[in-house]
Write an enzyme that holds these catalytic residues in place. Structure first.
Site, PDB file in Angstrom:
ATOM      1  N   ASN A 165       0.869  -1.232  -0.057  1.00 21.46           N
ATOM      2  CA  ASN A 165      -0.047   0.224   0.025  1.00 21.46           C
ATOM      3  C   ASN A 165       0.925   1.236  -0.070  1.00 21.46           C
ATOM      4  O   ASN A 165       0.512   2.195  -0.764  1.00 21.46           O
ATOM      5  CB  ASN A 165      -0.947   0.091   0.997  1.00 21.46           C
ATOM      6  N   LYS A 188       0.595   8.699  15.430  1.00 20.62           N
ATOM      7  CA  LYS A 188      -0.745   8.975  15.108  1.00 20.62           C
ATOM      8  C   LYS A 188      -1.681   8.676  16.376  1.00 20.62           C
ATOM      9  O   LYS A 188      -1.645   7.628  16.895  1.00 20.62           O
ATOM     10  CB  LYS A 188      -1.170   7.926  13.986  1.00 20.62           C
ATOM     11  N   ASP A 206      -1.409   3.415   6.268  1.00 20.29           N
ATOM     12  CA  ASP A 206      -0.572   3.239   5.127  1.00 20.29           C
ATOM     13  C   ASP A 206      -0.450   4.519   4.384  1.00 20.29           C
ATOM     14  O   ASP A 206       0.593   4.781   3.805  1.00 20.29           O
ATOM     15  CB  ASP A 206      -0.856   2.003   4.326  1.00 20.29           C
TER      16      ASP A 206
END
Length: 309
Positions: free
Chosen positions: A28, A215, A247
């Site tokens: 990805n 994150k 991703d």
């Protein structure tokens, strides 16, 4: 892996229509970077079967170099079944025990595959597939050092692959080997046993990390380095399918890093690419070109004063 995605909104046990696509954290990211205009090579294994042919064909179509991929005549291509829903937990079923990918070994990681690379991106999924795959991951990091490439690492914790103890034992040490860490707040807490801010600072002082990108649970993000910290709020967009956002974020960040952008710009671009991906079904459908990213980011920033979640 080959991805079979159920029709939107339908649970797996009721779905009768599936759409074929490709999934895999590292592939990805490779597709994301290729669409953004970077040269990207994917090193991995698929079966010498129709599913493997489809995976490699889709990667080639996006401009990903698959000359480092192998097709195994004995082991099948891994399969991923999942549904798609914006509000409830996604049902994901993996079929990769004994797959070609799980048989990755250090012998496949040849130095010439990495020559010319500026960054080598790996996730915690690969070493969790098997002991030979874990050895291959360490070999990849060693080869990256030999060619002078930075190592980017995303733990990408998938609890179906192992217990918390197995993740801590197998993947935790890899965090200390990365030059660039891109991790979820919960992943840092699990793998290093402390708060995300505390563990990020520890990686900067005791590990090799130049930058740690976190994150957060509220979908905001932060980039910490020895020069300081900056943060980015999420862009408010309608969510069609949240899978693949991490991703996409990694691809957006690495694209900016490769272009020498400052951390605050890199965070904004990463958030933008993730925001575009969650608006489309599948892991890669929403991955933008550089032109699309730039237009979308300009629009997001223009309305930033009203962004909320």
């Amino acid at each position: 892996m080959l991805l079979m995605l159920a029709e939107p909104g339908m649970p797996l046990d009721r779905a009768v229509s599936f759409r074929r696509s490709v999934a895999g954290a590292e592939s990805n990211v490779a597709q994301g970077l290729a669409r953004l205009g970077h040269w990207a090579r994917w090193i991995g294994r698929v079966g010498d079967d129709p599913a493997g042919e489809a995976v490699l064909r889709e990667l080639r179509a996006d401009g990903v170099d698959v000359s480092g991929a192998e097709m195994d005549p004995q082991a099948p291509t891994g399969l991923l079944l999942r549904d798609s829903h914006a509000q409830r937990v996604i049902d994901v079923q993996y079929y990769r025990a004994g797959s070609a990918a799980s048989l990755l070994s250090p012998d496949q990681i040849r130095l010439e595959m990495l020559e010319g690379a500026r960054v080598v991106h790996v996730t915690g999924i690969t070493p969790m597939l098997s002991e030979p795959a874990a050895q291959a991951t360490w070999a990849l990091i060693e080869r990256a050092r030999q060619v002078g490439a930075a190592v980017s690492f995303d733990p990408n914790v998938r609890r179906k692959l192992g217990s918390e103890h197995e993740w801590i034992r197998t993947v935790g040490p890899l965090l200390r080997e990365a030059d660039l860490v891109i991790a979820g707040e919960d992943e840092l807490e699990l793998l290093l046993g402390g708060g995300a801010e505390e563990t990020s600072k520890a990686l900067l002082t005791m590990g090799r990390a130049r930058t740690v990108v976190v994150k957060r649970r509220d979908h905001s993000s932060a980039a910490l380095s020895r020069d300081g910290e900056c943060t980015q709020e999420p862009f408010d967009v309608p969510v069609c399918d949240p899978v693949g956002a991490g991703d996409a974020f990694a691809a957006g960040w690495l694209s900016a890093w490769l272009r020498g952008q400052k951390a605050e710009v890199a965070l904004a671009e990463a958030a933008c690419v993730a925001a575009l991906v969650v608006q489309a079904p599948g892991d890669t459908d929403g991955l933008p070109t550089a032109h699309t990213r730039d237009r979308a980011l300009a629009g997001f920033l223009e309305g930033a004063d009203s962004v909320h979640r």
